[in-house]
Write a protein that holds these residues in place. Sequence first.
Motif: not given
Length: 853
Positions: A322, A338-340, A351, A353, A624, A638-639
């Motif tokens: 993450y 946070w993003r995986k 990714i 954001f 999530n 997904g977040h």
Amino acid sequence: MNRQRDSIVPFLIFASLFAALPNVPVLGEDTTRMSPKHWSMIENHCLDCHDSATQEANIDLERLSLNVAEDVATAERWQKVMGALNSGEMPPEDAEPIPAQQKLEFLDVLSQRMVTARRKLSDTGGDIAMRRLNRREYANTIEDLLGVRPDTSTLPDDQATAGFDTDGASLFLSSNQIEQYLSLAQQSLRLTLKANPPKPAKTIRIEPEETYTPHYTASAERMRDTGKRARAFLAQTEKPASEFGLLDAYQAKKQKHQEWLPLMEDYLSRPETQTGITLIMTIKEGGYTKVKLPVFHPGAEGRYQIRVRAGNYPDADPRLHYLEFSQGVGTARTRLGWRKVNAPLDAPEIIEFTVDHRPGDKQQVWIHQRSHQDRGDKNLATQHMWQNGIGTPPGIWIDWVEVVGPFPSTQTDAMQSCRDAILLERPDSISEQNHAREIISRFAHRAFRGSPVSEDYQEQLLQHFVRARKNGETFLDALIQPLSIVLASPSFLYHVEKTEAASERLSAHELAVRLSYLLWSRPPDATLLDAANSGSLLNPIGLHEQTERMLGDSKSKNFVESFVHQWLQVERLDMFQFNGAEFPSFDNAVRENARQELFQTFRHLLDEDLSLGKFLKSDFVVINDLLADYYGIDGVNGHHFRAVSVPTDSLRGGLLGTAAVLAMGSDGQRSSPVERGAWVLRHLLNDPPPPAPPNVPQLSRLAGETYSARDLALAHQEEPQCASCHRKIDPIGFGLEHFDATGQWRDQELIGLGKRKYGKFQKHVAFEIDAHGKLPGGETFAGYHQLRDAIAQHEDDFARGFAESLIAYGLGRPFGFADEELADQICASAKRSQHTIRAFIHALVQSDTFQNR
């Protein structure tokens, strides 16, 4: 103690009907007084434990007046007596029982006295205090007026007393605090009235290897050089340390072996660090490697899109897959999200954001791997270094980062809209001074939310403008002083309702304001004001429609998060540091997302019109991807938060299985049956235990010994001062002992012994877990699942506690004896609608209490 149960005392229905009849005679003491015969029952069955000398559970009945309506405090004490007898909690199992007929007669008379006492005391015990805007409301209200959100950290505390931050008793204001409000208002007005023109969007690409690889190369070279010089000094005795660039022999011995050099060399040997950055933990480089974005300066407000091309190392701890986004200036960091990263190194993904840069702020965004609150990242890196000689293996590689912006954001658009609304276009036919007068007048009217603005007050404000212009200030600068005075005035800072009005009923406009601050924590919007102006808001149907509309609006997030946070006492989640070395998976990401799980679950129940009882037990969780990983639930990507089905034997599904609630029932190191049991009594069973007595013993006889959590709790039960409460609290907490301090399941309780090494105990003692217990009503359980099932049968108690909290939050005062009838009405109405959250809210809003001054 438990509140009165409708099913246990059916004759209360008759008493309630009697109380509603017309032409009720004047209430006198004879209609609210218990007889000596009834007092005799108290003496025979209660005073052994609850007299003035003993006061078990801090309850003294010896001084209790026979006049139930003597005052609110006396009535509340009699209410607790009735609740304890109704529930069967008192007398306790080991005491002589009260004969059934005597108990029934006592409760019959007491219930009638209570109905009369409520009517007599309601006029004096249920006042809604005039209160100032709390911090949330103040920030939201300024944002509505000016389009900018002020920093409220310097403002008076909202919770000087226990309860909700809407409680008027704790929302005081001193004269010196007016200066703080004035300063904040001036800062906000300058940002709005003198806003910079929007900057054109541009794209900045960051190639991390251009900065970080040379930096780490130089760092590795310095380590080699320092180690070489230290070894050279230690290999001879003639020359002093200074000739080797060292302070002394002690420093030389410390620097002889550069233990973190292998980590740097491993980092630099990876081919991918020549084309990007690998995210690792290192005590030498600030805890973890990171990508720093360019600083966002004041005047560059707006929304920025961040694009990161990244891939993961498949063999790494999944927790390290993450990206963590944080912002701030200097060492103070605020985590944004946070993003995986699911893609592998050889097929990176992009990714995205977004970051909103607020007007007037200076901030910098960092991109790094997940972090801990304390020194956990550094301690974990050290532990891994023992194992592999290098440190924590990397989790993510970043190829490049792009920052695109600024674009117009919701806030920049709102700021421009507010600026246009304040600075009315000046017709050629009026003078500058009259133009300023009109601006000030309209602004004050909006700021005071309908409270009248006297001509004298407006004239005084105008004179500030006139003097400023004479002193050479610009038109906009001259407006800031009078408008900031408006925003520091009591009519703005306080919820003002015209108490001198002939009717006790709120006007349509006052009702709109009260409703808006309940559901949005901000002033009414144009649609709600239109409903007030047309009179439809005073109609039950019109009020219901507006309440529905507002609950569906995104601004109701203010209600959801502020109410749930305080109702469930989520502030405990931030009271302790959780050792990252002992609990590596419980990091900042889990803590923040666990908090959101509570809010998002409430939101889901609200939006889907589901029963409040789903909080006690459900066949779904609202999570999530990050929390799914923590809970071991597959198939969640997904977040965003969403409802996910779980099997009937799942550990999750209901508040008792959430990481937030379980972590709050610990001290950051060990689970606490006492804290968990008290939390369940307080929030799920509506049976709050009394405060701990001041003379709680420290159990010094146990010093130096190691005990399980159950044994420690049982030891407290052996102390007379503690026994009455702990026998009620602890057995509930025992049922949750299979969860550790961070809410993860365990088969044994492990307690660290001796000294820590880099944050982690090297020795542990294990205790088998005994999770059986019982509820105050006598229901027994053999473990967590049976405990959850037993508590789920108490939906009416849970609903009652929820209603009382909603009343306190919505009316701006603690729930009291005078509110019992209102709580009865709300619970009855909500039960007819299967206890949906909307039903509780509508019942409160439609009540006379909410609509009266």
